[in-house]
Design a protein around this motif. Structure first.
Motif, PDB file in Angstrom:
ATOM      1  N   LYS A  48      44.622  93.872  64.053  1.00  0.00           N
ATOM      2  CA  LYS A  48      45.498  93.597  65.195  1.00  0.00           C
ATOM      3  C   LYS A  48      46.145  92.220  65.052  1.00  0.00           C
ATOM      4  O   LYS A  48      47.323  92.047  65.354  1.00  0.00           O
ATOM      5  CB  LYS A  48      44.707  93.655  66.501  1.00  0.00           C
ATOM      6  CG  LYS A  48      44.396  95.055  66.965  1.00  0.00           C
ATOM      7  CD  LYS A  48      43.672  95.013  68.303  1.00  0.00           C
ATOM      8  CE  LYS A  48      43.289  96.401  68.769  1.00  0.00           C
ATOM      9  NZ  LYS A  48      42.588  96.369  70.053  1.00  0.00           N
ATOM     10  N   LEU A  49      45.371  91.249  64.611  1.00  0.00           N
ATOM     11  CA  LEU A  49      45.879  89.895  64.446  1.00  0.00           C
ATOM     12  C   LEU A  49      47.012  89.860  63.423  1.00  0.00           C
ATOM     13  O   LEU A  49      48.038  89.218  63.650  1.00  0.00           O
ATOM     14  CB  LEU A  49      44.746  88.954  64.033  1.00  0.00           C
ATOM     15  CG  LEU A  49      45.066  87.477  63.994  1.00  0.00           C
ATOM     16  CD1 LEU A  49      45.470  87.008  65.386  1.00  0.00           C
ATOM     17  CD2 LEU A  49      43.872  86.687  63.521  1.00  0.00           C
ATOM     18  N   GLU A 108      48.963  92.338  62.665  1.00  0.00           N
ATOM     19  CA  GLU A 108      50.092  93.009  63.312  1.00  0.00           C
ATOM     20  C   GLU A 108      50.805  92.055  64.265  1.00  0.00           C
ATOM     21  O   GLU A 108      52.035  91.979  64.278  1.00  0.00           O
ATOM     22  CB  GLU A 108      49.570  94.241  64.069  1.00  0.00           C
ATOM     23  CG  GLU A 108      50.651  95.076  64.704  1.00  0.00           C
ATOM     24  CD  GLU A 108      50.052  96.271  65.425  1.00  0.00           C
ATOM     25  OE1 GLU A 108      50.547  96.565  66.530  1.00  0.00           O
ATOM     26  OE2 GLU A 108      49.113  96.887  64.895  1.00  0.00           O
ATOM     27  N   TYR A 109      50.033  91.297  65.047  1.00  0.00           N
ATOM     28  CA  TYR A 109      50.629  90.345  65.980  1.00  0.00           C
ATOM     29  C   TYR A 109      51.371  89.237  65.232  1.00  0.00           C
ATOM     30  O   TYR A 109      52.437  88.797  65.658  1.00  0.00           O
ATOM     31  CB  TYR A 109      49.568  89.741  66.896  1.00  0.00           C
ATOM     32  CG  TYR A 109      48.945  90.706  67.871  1.00  0.00           C
ATOM     33  CD1 TYR A 109      49.657  91.805  68.348  1.00  0.00           C
ATOM     34  CD2 TYR A 109      47.642  90.540  68.320  1.00  0.00           C
ATOM     35  CE1 TYR A 109      49.096  92.688  69.234  1.00  0.00           C
ATOM     36  CE2 TYR A 109      47.071  91.437  69.216  1.00  0.00           C
ATOM     37  CZ  TYR A 109      47.802  92.507  69.665  1.00  0.00           C
ATOM     38  OH  TYR A 109      47.245  93.373  70.552  1.00  0.00           O
ATOM     39  N   LYS A 110      50.808  88.784  64.123  1.00  0.00           N
ATOM     40  CA  LYS A 110      51.484  87.756  63.341  1.00  0.00           C
ATOM     41  C   LYS A 110      52.810  88.282  62.792  1.00  0.00           C
ATOM     42  O   LYS A 110      53.809  87.572  62.777  1.00  0.00           O
ATOM     43  CB  LYS A 110      50.583  87.274  62.194  1.00  0.00           C
ATOM     44  CG  LYS A 110      49.491  86.327  62.636  1.00  0.00           C
ATOM     45  CD  LYS A 110      48.685  85.856  61.451  1.00  0.00           C
ATOM     46  CE  LYS A 110      47.566  84.916  61.887  1.00  0.00           C
ATOM     47  NZ  LYS A 110      46.762  84.472  60.758  1.00  0.00           N
ATOM     48  N   ASN A 111      52.814  89.527  62.319  1.00  0.00           N
ATOM     49  CA  ASN A 111      54.049  90.140  61.835  1.00  0.00           C
ATOM     50  C   ASN A 111      55.085  90.189  62.941  1.00  0.00           C
ATOM     51  O   ASN A 111      56.241  89.823  62.739  1.00  0.00           O
ATOM     52  CB  ASN A 111      53.770  91.577  61.347  1.00  0.00           C
ATOM     53  CG  ASN A 111      53.710  91.649  59.848  1.00  0.00           C
ATOM     54  OD1 ASN A 111      54.089  90.709  59.171  1.00  0.00           O
ATOM     55  ND2 ASN A 111      53.248  92.762  59.328  1.00  0.00           N
ATOM     56  N   ASP A 112      54.666  90.662  64.119  1.00  0.00           N
ATOM     57  CA  ASP A 112      55.579  90.734  65.263  1.00  0.00           C
ATOM     58  C   ASP A 112      56.115  89.351  65.606  1.00  0.00           C
ATOM     59  O   ASP A 112      57.311  89.197  65.888  1.00  0.00           O
ATOM     60  CB  ASP A 112      54.876  91.342  66.487  1.00  0.00           C
ATOM     61  CG  ASP A 112      54.576  92.820  66.319  1.00  0.00           C
ATOM     62  OD1 ASP A 112      55.158  93.440  65.400  1.00  0.00           O
ATOM     63  OD2 ASP A 112      53.760  93.347  67.117  1.00  0.00           O
ATOM     64  N   LEU A 113      55.245  88.367  65.600  1.00  0.00           N
ATOM     65  CA  LEU A 113      55.643  86.999  65.919  1.00  0.00           C
ATOM     66  C   LEU A 113      56.675  86.488  64.920  1.00  0.00           C
ATOM     67  O   LEU A 113      57.687  85.902  65.309  1.00  0.00           O
ATOM     68  CB  LEU A 113      54.419  86.085  65.940  1.00  0.00           C
ATOM     69  CG  LEU A 113      54.669  84.620  66.251  1.00  0.00           C
ATOM     70  CD1 LEU A 113      55.232  84.491  67.663  1.00  0.00           C
ATOM     71  CD2 LEU A 113      53.390  83.821  66.111  1.00  0.00           C
ATOM     72  N   SER A 165      59.943  85.330  75.304  1.00  0.00           N
ATOM     73  CA  SER A 165      58.823  85.606  74.384  1.00  0.00           C
ATOM     74  C   SER A 165      58.393  84.337  73.670  1.00  0.00           C
ATOM     75  O   SER A 165      57.197  84.084  73.491  1.00  0.00           O
ATOM     76  CB  SER A 165      59.225  86.661  73.356  1.00  0.00           C
ATOM     77  OG  SER A 165      59.522  87.866  73.981  1.00  0.00           O
ATOM     78  N   MET A 223      54.837  82.598  73.898  1.00  0.00           N
ATOM     79  CA  MET A 223      54.088  82.322  72.670  1.00  0.00           C
ATOM     80  C   MET A 223      53.618  80.866  72.637  1.00  0.00           C
ATOM     81  O   MET A 223      52.466  80.580  72.305  1.00  0.00           O
ATOM     82  CB  MET A 223      54.965  82.616  71.451  1.00  0.00           C
ATOM     83  CG  MET A 223      54.306  82.275  70.127  1.00  0.00           C
ATOM     84  SD  MET A 223      55.452  82.085  68.771  1.00  0.00           S
ATOM     85  CE  MET A 223      56.492  80.775  69.305  1.00  0.00           C
ATOM     86  N   THR A 274      50.818  80.351  75.116  1.00  0.00           N
ATOM     87  CA  THR A 274      49.583  80.945  74.596  1.00  0.00           C
ATOM     88  C   THR A 274      48.976  80.057  73.519  1.00  0.00           C
ATOM     89  O   THR A 274      47.753  79.868  73.472  1.00  0.00           O
ATOM     90  CB  THR A 274      49.871  82.344  74.030  1.00  0.00           C
ATOM     91  OG1 THR A 274      50.498  83.132  75.035  1.00  0.00           O
ATOM     92  CG2 THR A 274      48.610  83.020  73.563  1.00  0.00           C
TER      93      THR A 274
END
Length: 166
Positions: free
Chosen positions: A19-20, A22-27, A86, A90, A93
């Motif tokens: 998941k991490l 995937e989140y890094k890719n999205d970011l 976003s 970010m 967060t």
């Protein structure tokens, strides 16, 4: 988050690391899109691209084409706003994560200090226990010595009285 995920059990660790990633890719995708959309040349190029088809037929443009152009511009502005929101989320967060990690570090330092203090107290308690045990043995030995001295004095008094009375 990466450090926290790596420190967990292997069964949970694999899913969280996936998941991490995937989140890094999205970011990263969002960051590149923000850079693309916020650069002045990109806005001008996108605007020119949208207006290019209408420039040839400027006199013949219908209300439908103008509506589509305005709708496209509006969508572009909405996308830019969402990307900015976003990015703000970010950053918040990330700040929260840094704050939590600092708090955890301070708590770890407190626990280590308490642990060291506890070991010092434990050593002192052990020394005190040894001293009290030694004092108890001496007290018991002294009671026996005093008791035997009293018994021998009583015996000596009885012998003296016996010889005097006889």
């Amino acid at each position: 988050m990466d450090l926290e995920a790596r420190s967990l059990q292997p069964s949970v660790k694999a899913t969280l690391l996936a998941k991490l990633r995937e989140y890094k890719n999205d970011l990263n995708n969002l960051k590149t899109e923000v850079k693309r959309l916020t650069s002045p040349n990109a806005n001008l190029a996108a605007r020119d691209e949208l207006l290019e088809s209408g420039m040839a037929d400027a006199m013949m443009a219908s209300a439908d084409q103008k509506g589509r152009l305005l709708m496209s511009t509006e969508r572009l502005n909405q996308s830019t706003d969402r990307i900015k929101e976003s990015r703000r989320t970010m950053l918040e967060t990330e700040e929260l994560g840094v704050s939590i990690l600092q708090d955890l570090h301070q708590q770890r330092q407190s626990l280590l200090h308490a642990h060291n203090t506890l070991h010092g107290v434990d050593e002192n308690v052990s020394k005190s226990k040894k001293i009290l045990t030694a004092m108890s043995r001496r007290m018991s030995r002294n009671k026996w010595i005093i008791g035997s001295i009293i018994a021998s004095l009583v015996a000596a008094i009885i012998l003296i009285l016996y010889f005097k009375l006889l």
